[in-house]
Design a protein around this motif. Sequence first.
Motif, PDB file in Angstrom:
ATOM      1  N   GLU A  91       4.828  -3.550   1.448  1.00 29.26           N
ATOM      2  CA  GLU A  91       5.466  -2.366   0.877  1.00 29.26           C
ATOM      3  C   GLU A  91       6.931  -2.635   0.532  1.00 29.26           C
ATOM      4  O   GLU A  91       7.407  -2.274  -0.554  1.00 29.26           O
ATOM      5  CB  GLU A  91       5.354  -1.206   1.863  1.00 29.26           C
ATOM      6  N   GLU A  92       7.635  -3.269   1.442  1.00 26.43           N
ATOM      7  CA  GLU A  92       9.061  -3.505   1.231  1.00 26.43           C
ATOM      8  C   GLU A  92       9.323  -4.546   0.144  1.00 26.43           C
ATOM      9  O   GLU A  92      10.417  -4.575  -0.426  1.00 26.43           O
ATOM     10  CB  GLU A  92       9.706  -3.940   2.540  1.00 26.43           C
ATOM     11  N   ALA A  93       8.332  -5.387  -0.154  1.00 25.68           N
ATOM     12  CA  ALA A  93       8.523  -6.438  -1.153  1.00 25.68           C
ATOM     13  C   ALA A  93       8.312  -5.953  -2.582  1.00 25.68           C
ATOM     14  O   ALA A  93       8.739  -6.615  -3.533  1.00 25.68           O
ATOM     15  CB  ALA A  93       7.575  -7.603  -0.870  1.00 25.68           C
ATOM     16  N   LEU A  94       7.657  -4.795  -2.749  1.00 20.39           N
ATOM     17  CA  LEU A  94       7.296  -4.323  -4.084  1.00 20.39           C
ATOM     18  C   LEU A  94       8.397  -3.462  -4.693  1.00 20.39           C
ATOM     19  O   LEU A  94       9.174  -2.831  -3.972  1.00 20.39           O
ATOM     20  CB  LEU A  94       5.996  -3.517  -4.015  1.00 20.39           C
ATOM     21  N   PRO A  95       8.465  -3.406  -6.017  1.00 20.08           N
ATOM     22  CA  PRO A  95       9.419  -2.499  -6.661  1.00 20.08           C
ATOM     23  C   PRO A  95       9.144  -1.053  -6.266  1.00 20.08           C
ATOM     24  O   PRO A  95       7.981  -0.640  -6.162  1.00 20.08           O
ATOM     25  CB  PRO A  95       9.161  -2.719  -8.158  1.00 20.08           C
ATOM     26  N   ALA A 115      12.722  -4.075 -12.807  1.00 22.80           N
ATOM     27  CA  ALA A 115      12.995  -3.655 -11.434  1.00 22.80           C
ATOM     28  C   ALA A 115      12.789  -4.818 -10.464  1.00 22.80           C
ATOM     29  O   ALA A 115      11.870  -5.624 -10.634  1.00 22.80           O
ATOM     30  CB  ALA A 115      12.094  -2.490 -11.037  1.00 22.80           C
ATOM     31  N   GLU A 116      13.629  -4.901  -9.458  1.00 22.74           N
ATOM     32  CA  GLU A 116      13.524  -5.969  -8.477  1.00 22.74           C
ATOM     33  C   GLU A 116      12.299  -5.766  -7.591  1.00 22.74           C
ATOM     34  O   GLU A 116      11.954  -4.650  -7.225  1.00 22.74           O
ATOM     35  CB  GLU A 116      14.785  -6.020  -7.610  1.00 22.74           C
ATOM     36  N   GLY A 117      11.658  -6.862  -7.241  1.00 24.32           N
ATOM     37  CA  GLY A 117      10.486  -6.811  -6.385  1.00 24.32           C
ATOM     38  C   GLY A 117       9.438  -7.800  -6.857  1.00 24.32           C
ATOM     39  O   GLY A 117       9.510  -8.345  -7.966  1.00 24.32           O
TER      40      GLY A 117
END
Length: 371
Positions: free
Chosen positions: A208-212, A187-189
Amino acid sequence: MAGSSASDWPRAAEGGRAGPLIVAEDEALLDDLLRLCAAAGAVPEVAQGMPARRGVWERAPLVLVGDDCASRLGSAAAGPPGEGLVLVGRDPQDPGIWRRAVELGAGGVALLPENEAWLVDRIADAMEEKGKPALTVGVIGGRGGAGASTLACALAVGAARSERRTMLVDADPLGGGLDVLFGGEKAEGLRWPAFADSRGRVAGQALEEALPELHSLRLLSWDRGTCASVPPDAMRAVLGAARRRGGAVVVDLPRRLDDAAVEALGQLDMVLLVVPAELRAVVAAQRVASMVRMMLDDLRVVVRGPCGAGLDGEEIARLLGLPLAGELPFDPGLPGALTAGRPPGADRGPLARFSAEFWGRLTADGSGGSS
């Protein structure tokens, strides 16, 4: 930022929460303020003097006024008084800056470069929604293979299912990575190595927005590289940012507490100690409990079944001297779910029921994190 100028930056955030308002004309000061806003994860509105558009002052969560504009604005500034307005200058030998701050109704003065760290924190505070901090729950095994990681995943899935903002943090560098339990290793992140150098303040929304995002929650796990630990400062910064976002934060803790895990314990509201219903597991769990209790008051035991006669949940809790958080029966559907890429607690079964009851009790007694 080398080579940048005020014209290189966007003037305002597109949609979402309004950014800080910068009122400055000095190009060098303006570039510094834009750089500090970027460090705080904020996209500011820039005004050369008084804002031309109506409502800009009122909408801004924070107004940063350059001292080069202070005398001209004076009491004509229509910005929010007190903590919502900061006067920014450079000369610590100029006593007049404090008089100009009073005339502006400013709640603070920041002198660059000395107060840069403080100003980044102030901008980040203004950008984050104010609310109840997250409820942070740690999970640790009483012995190896107790099922702590499985329970941590199930609790996070259950919290997300109950519409809480949820973050699951893998604090066990030798555990293989919780993203594997979610079937999300590709998963991307970002993973932990990207945050290893974090110090001071991390913006909660940016984290928060940077994590999968997997199964409606955010997951901070390990990658398949060689990074086997993170500094305590990084753990402190990340968990602090996660707490400020509200909702629920679940942390999977290692049994052998390293410096980062000790730091994590200092930010947890409670820890669940997972103990299989076996005598040797109880003996091993006593050692783990003695370590955790030195750093945290609220430690509860989860007894993993099947429980035999004479060694049920209540008896194990009595032997450990801990309150019983519940008994967790064997989940026969778990191996099949993991093979199919579904995380623990995603299907109906003992893990899902335990998680729902756990969060339900915390909501009922008022200690559950808000969404």
